[in-house]
Design a protein around this motif. Sequence first.
Motif, PDB file in Angstrom:
ATOM      1  N   LYS A  36       0.829  -1.203   0.000  1.00 23.78           N
ATOM      2  CA  LYS A  36       0.000   0.000   0.000  1.00 23.78           C
ATOM      3  C   LYS A  36       0.865   1.256   0.000  1.00 23.78           C
ATOM      4  O   LYS A  36       0.635   2.188  -0.788  1.00 23.78           O
ATOM      5  CB  LYS A  36      -0.906   0.009   1.232  1.00 23.78           C
ATOM      6  CG  LYS A  36      -1.761   1.276   1.361  1.00 23.78           C
ATOM      7  CD  LYS A  36      -2.471   1.371   2.686  1.00 23.78           C
ATOM      8  CE  LYS A  36      -1.513   1.741   3.808  1.00 23.78           C
ATOM      9  NZ  LYS A  36      -2.206   1.936   5.086  1.00 23.78           N
TER      10      LYS A  36
ATOM     11  N   THR B   3       2.539   1.801  -3.390  1.00 21.31           N
ATOM     12  CA  THR B   3       1.570   2.233  -4.399  1.00 21.31           C
ATOM     13  C   THR B   3       1.193   3.697  -4.192  1.00 21.31           C
ATOM     14  O   THR B   3       1.160   4.489  -5.137  1.00 21.31           O
ATOM     15  CB  THR B   3       0.306   1.362  -4.342  1.00 21.31           C
ATOM     16  OG1 THR B   3       0.669  -0.004  -4.558  1.00 21.31           O
ATOM     17  CG2 THR B   3      -0.708   1.786  -5.387  1.00 21.31           C
ATOM     18  N   GLN B   4       0.918   4.071  -2.954  1.00 22.06           N
ATOM     19  CA  GLN B   4       0.519   5.444  -2.677  1.00 22.06           C
ATOM     20  C   GLN B   4       1.675   6.413  -2.898  1.00 22.06           C
ATOM     21  O   GLN B   4       1.453   7.556  -3.324  1.00 22.06           O
ATOM     22  CB  GLN B   4      -0.024   5.554  -1.250  1.00 22.06           C
ATOM     23  CG  GLN B   4      -1.340   4.819  -1.058  1.00 22.06           C
ATOM     24  CD  GLN B   4      -1.989   5.095   0.294  1.00 22.06           C
ATOM     25  OE1 GLN B   4      -1.462   5.837   1.110  1.00 22.06           O
ATOM     26  NE2 GLN B   4      -3.148   4.484   0.534  1.00 22.06           N
TER      27      GLN B   4
ATOM     28  N   ARG C  81      -7.283  -5.208  -5.021  1.00 27.44           N
ATOM     29  CA  ARG C  81      -7.115  -3.956  -4.296  1.00 27.44           C
ATOM     30  C   ARG C  81      -7.465  -2.759  -5.163  1.00 27.44           C
ATOM     31  O   ARG C  81      -7.262  -2.761  -6.376  1.00 27.44           O
ATOM     32  CB  ARG C  81      -5.673  -3.794  -3.814  1.00 27.44           C
ATOM     33  CG  ARG C  81      -5.458  -4.305  -2.409  1.00 27.44           C
ATOM     34  CD  ARG C  81      -4.143  -3.846  -1.849  1.00 27.44           C
ATOM     35  NE  ARG C  81      -4.096  -4.080  -0.416  1.00 27.44           N
ATOM     36  CZ  ARG C  81      -3.041  -3.802   0.346  1.00 27.44           C
ATOM     37  NH1 ARG C  81      -1.963  -3.278  -0.202  1.00 27.44           N
ATOM     38  NH2 ARG C  81      -3.072  -4.032   1.646  1.00 27.44           N
TER      39      ARG C  81
ATOM     40  N   THR D 107      -6.864   1.531  -5.088  1.00 28.60           N
ATOM     41  CA  THR D 107      -6.278   2.720  -4.468  1.00 28.60           C
ATOM     42  C   THR D 107      -6.918   3.943  -5.101  1.00 28.60           C
ATOM     43  O   THR D 107      -6.808   4.153  -6.311  1.00 28.60           O
ATOM     44  CB  THR D 107      -4.750   2.758  -4.655  1.00 28.60           C
ATOM     45  OG1 THR D 107      -4.160   1.661  -3.952  1.00 28.60           O
ATOM     46  CG2 THR D 107      -4.177   4.065  -4.110  1.00 28.60           C
TER      47      THR D 107
ATOM     48  N   SER E  76      -7.163   7.998  -5.342  1.00 31.02           N
ATOM     49  CA  SER E  76      -6.416   9.231  -5.106  1.00 31.02           C
ATOM     50  C   SER E  76      -7.330  10.413  -5.397  1.00 31.02           C
ATOM     51  O   SER E  76      -7.930  10.480  -6.475  1.00 31.02           O
ATOM     52  CB  SER E  76      -5.174   9.302  -6.017  1.00 31.02           C
ATOM     53  OG  SER E  76      -4.327   8.192  -5.811  1.00 31.02           O
TER      54      SER E  76
ATOM     55  N   MET F  81      -5.262   9.652  -0.164  1.00 31.57           N
ATOM     56  CA  MET F  81      -5.392   8.336  -0.789  1.00 31.57           C
ATOM     57  C   MET F  81      -5.979   7.310   0.163  1.00 31.57           C
ATOM     58  O   MET F  81      -5.756   7.373   1.376  1.00 31.57           O
ATOM     59  CB  MET F  81      -4.020   7.868  -1.295  1.00 31.57           C
ATOM     60  CG  MET F  81      -3.502   8.689  -2.455  1.00 31.57           C
ATOM     61  SD  MET F  81      -1.750   8.405  -2.828  1.00 31.57           S
ATOM     62  CE  MET F  81      -0.969   9.335  -1.513  1.00 31.57           C
TER      63      MET F  81
ATOM     64  N   THR G  16      -6.510   2.991   0.260  1.00 27.71           N
ATOM     65  CA  THR G  16      -6.291   1.672  -0.337  1.00 27.71           C
ATOM     66  C   THR G  16      -7.070   0.642   0.459  1.00 27.71           C
ATOM     67  O   THR G  16      -6.971   0.606   1.693  1.00 27.71           O
ATOM     68  CB  THR G  16      -4.798   1.297  -0.340  1.00 27.71           C
ATOM     69  OG1 THR G  16      -4.071   2.243  -1.126  1.00 27.71           O
ATOM     70  CG2 THR G  16      -4.593  -0.095  -0.923  1.00 27.71           C
TER      71      THR G  16
ATOM     72  N   ASP H 216      -4.841  -2.521   4.883  1.00 28.08           N
ATOM     73  CA  ASP H 216      -5.885  -1.712   4.249  1.00 28.08           C
ATOM     74  C   ASP H 216      -6.192  -0.484   5.092  1.00 28.08           C
ATOM     75  O   ASP H 216      -6.135  -0.516   6.331  1.00 28.08           O
ATOM     76  CB  ASP H 216      -7.167  -2.537   4.096  1.00 28.08           C
ATOM     77  CG  ASP H 216      -7.104  -3.466   2.898  1.00 28.08           C
ATOM     78  OD1 ASP H 216      -6.048  -3.514   2.249  1.00 28.08           O
ATOM     79  OD2 ASP H 216      -8.104  -4.150   2.631  1.00 28.08           O
TER      80      ASP H 216
END
Length: 779
Positions: free
Chosen positions: A154, A157-158, A198, A200, A202, A345, A347, A456
């Motif tokens: 997570k 990715t963020q 998943r 995410t 934004s 963000m 996730t 999460d």
Amino acid sequence: MGCGSSTSAKAVGGGPKAAADGPGGGGKNEPMTNAEIENRIECSESSRTATIGGVKVRYAFLSQRGYYPDDANKANQDSFSIAENFAGQETDAFFGVYDGHGRDGDKCAQFTRDTLPGLISKYVGKSKNREAKARTSAADGGPPCDPHTVELTKDQTQACALKAHIEANRAMHRSPALDDTLSGTTSISAYIQGRRNRITVSNVGDSRAIIGQRIKRLSSDKAGRGGSDTGTLDTSDSSIHGSLRALPLSRDQTPYRKDERIRIRKTGARILSLDQIEGLEPIPDEDEDDGSEGEGDIVLGEEIDEGGDPPRVWSPHGEYPGTAFTRSLGDAIAEELGVYAEPEMVTRELSPDDKIIVLASDGVFEFLTNQSVIDLCCKFNDPLAACRAVVAESYELWLQYELRTDDITMICMFIESVDMKRPQMYEGMSTRVLDKKAIVATKKNLTAKEGGDDTDDKMLSAEGNRPVRHHVSKEKTKVIEEMRRRMIAERDMSDVQNEDFDITTLYTEKSESEKASIAEAIKASVMFQNITDSQKEMIFKVVEPISVKKGDWVIKQGSVGDRFYIVDHGKFEVRIVPEGEEDKDGSGGNVVHVYVGSRETHAHPSFGELALMYSAPRAASIIAQTDGQLWGLHRYAFRKVLAEQNERKGLMKILKKMPAFKTLDKEEIENIAGSMEEATYGRGETIVKQGAVGDTVYVICHGGQVECTETVEGEDEPKKTELKHDKYFGEEVLGPGENTYSATVTSLSNTTCWKIDKMTVKRTLGKLRMKRRASGTVA
């Protein structure tokens, strides 16, 4: 409703292309042709099915250009992007909606559409390459790791999304193709990592992402009620209606949020509404936003946004930039005041209980709640039909409550199934040991911390989101009142005064098939979503089928109507003659919208309720483009339905407290509540004057505030009292004979009131009592 062609099945980019004339065509005052109306809408040719790793979805998009009477050819400033096989991964996908603003807002939205997804893909690829190298190194001579087998945590990715947004913002500042000094765009996007189920999200600004989640039931048939875990969405009225709850995947970044106000004010910026800037509204004490815990979000909006005047960000040195959001891409000047491009963000893992995902620009949520949007989507098997219904409902509400409409864009995803076995091997493991080959080859004891947090995020609260508007704007109220005055002067309101009408004369028996058609027609309207069974039966009795032919005028602008209409099937264009102009050619003015009803797509738009609510002349003409059928609901039946809605129920409680109405029974109070009308007053406007002869009592709606000033003989200073929502004034004039107001009442803010005059009270009660005598229910 027309649809524009999409570009690629794998990657779709939407929004207007930069053009000098825009899609309107023709001169500014020339009515748009049907083809030009069609060009206002860009949407999927059909819904598309995609398998994104363990998530199977059907999705569609629709974008509709707004109506701006002062700028008929204004470009659609919304844009969007959809990409399957995202970041070189067949199991990933990306969806985004961008809402531009300012002179170059359309260019800013398009720039973000063309730049942001590629940057996220780029940084995800780089991060995966670094992870692959780390895995290979850890394997001590084992086979090299393929970056395509890597799944990011997570945090990783963020971090990629954050870097991409910041870089897209910098690139926009540098671009010679646009000027983002006072222009920019919001952005809401969803990156789906299908191998882990998943998503995410934004968010930059005040566009929004929501998810419709099945409500778990204790009964044994809970799976069937919300749609099966593996199959299609069950949209039968008995199972879906009310069975999905709307949950936010983003929070609006606006001055309504206390944390955002505090952050913005630290830069020296001012937060004020337009009325506060112009000195028409009081300026609150900034000490209330001292950073302490507690309330501080919604109250601000309730106080100053009932008429569409939200709090905005202003420079301490001048009346600019005036943004109604606290984050955006572009907006170089506003960026100095804290309006930056850093996204918030979220996730989370998708589950079989997640059924619908919606990404939409703020035009959808101006008048619709998150739950209303999900409820509308639930009524359709096809996400494209859901897009059409939500966008049409939003557009029509804009036309009802404002003099213009916003651009409106929406992506809707129906989640067909979620394979819960796919992500199980990833749980609790570092990204560096997520594939089986790496697990066998790894000799080092790597922990999850090396890839960052991988848990999460918690579900968000909707607290601090912009309040949904329920009232006509101050500007539209003025236009309505002016039209009423003009119509009264021309003695053309006589039919409104003739209210000696028995609603039972409208009752007609309907067959079961006709009831089914009416139920289908009304269920797509937000107005009727919460009606009771008894209300529905009453509508069945009084609603009238109206057949129309192509070219028929259903409503004429400026006339006084007595019916609310629901489109069963057919196309009906909305035409408006701008204020101050004449309909010289008899066409009805400019075409601003087309209502499309269809039994096949379950689309049943409605129109005409505003004129009934306010006893005002019609604000637009409605002309049939095709043969079709309408369902007409009479004014009195309409008001009876309204009387039983929540707001009128609250009004009935207030009326019971008035001395003039204390002896009335429930049915009499209900009828009076149903006969009351709304009126909106600007700050400083005198509503009634002490000593003036009057006949009207007022109840203050939520968010309003007035000052009562009473001059008392023998006292030097007048008595002043402030009244807020759910209080009333003017009740003293309801007594017999000619009566005067005991105080002068002035609005302290934009204030909406329910009002009713003595003659309407007398007529309403008289009709009810005559009906009772005729039926033998009273002596």
